[in-house]
Design an enzyme around this catalytic site. Sequence first.
Site, PDB file in Angstrom:
ATOM      1  N   CYS A  34     -19.648  54.269  38.573  1.00 63.19           N
ATOM      2  CA  CYS A  34     -21.125  55.985  38.829  1.00 63.19           C
ATOM      3  C   CYS A  34     -20.531  57.283  37.984  1.00 63.19           C
ATOM      4  O   CYS A  34     -21.097  58.082  37.383  1.00 63.19           O
ATOM      5  CB  CYS A  34     -21.766  56.052  39.833  1.00 63.19           C
ATOM      6  SG  CYS A  34     -20.588  56.442  41.050  1.00 63.19           S
ATOM      7  N   CYS A 103     -19.239  52.983  46.725  1.00 66.37           N
ATOM      8  CA  CYS A 103     -18.758  54.227  46.934  1.00 66.37           C
ATOM      9  C   CYS A 103     -18.097  53.933  48.106  1.00 66.37           C
ATOM     10  O   CYS A 103     -17.400  55.451  47.474  1.00 66.37           O
ATOM     11  CB  CYS A 103     -20.789  54.626  47.581  1.00 66.37           C
ATOM     12  SG  CYS A 103     -22.060  53.865  46.491  1.00 66.37           S
TER      13      CYS A 103
END
Length: 147
Positions: A34, A103
């Site tokens: 990301c 994440c």
Amino acid sequence: MEYSEKVMDHFMHPRNVGEIEDASGVGTVGNAKCGDIMKVYLKIEDGIIQDAKFKTFGCGAAVATSSMATELIKGRTIEEALKLTNKAVMEALDGLPKVKVHCSVLAEEALRAALWDYAKTNNIKIEGLEPPKEDDDLDHHDLFDEE
Ligand code: FES
């Protein structure tokens, strides 16, 4: 609801945000998926993590996992901190949606990078600690220093 109450709590009220000025080790990593960035600061004395803080240009899940991860390693030994996987952090948060698992890896990697930095600075070897992956795209350090 997609996120657990614990995730929402740590996202809305993140613990340990900021920096440690006289940190023993600092680690910055980027997430290839990301493009988000995480920076972790550790204060280590006598092999114990006395304090841990983080800053991130990451999503809510990254904030929640680093908040929880820094909480979990405070007061622990380096060896204990090394054993803290992103899976354990996710479990402590009652889970994350699958698409957000990467994440939580960001928090784990930044923590390890900070431990690596500490080991390098003090010329010690930490058993089981791998060097952080080189990331050529990671030239965003100045983003954190502009404040
Ligand atoms: Fe980038 Fe979560 S989407 S850290």
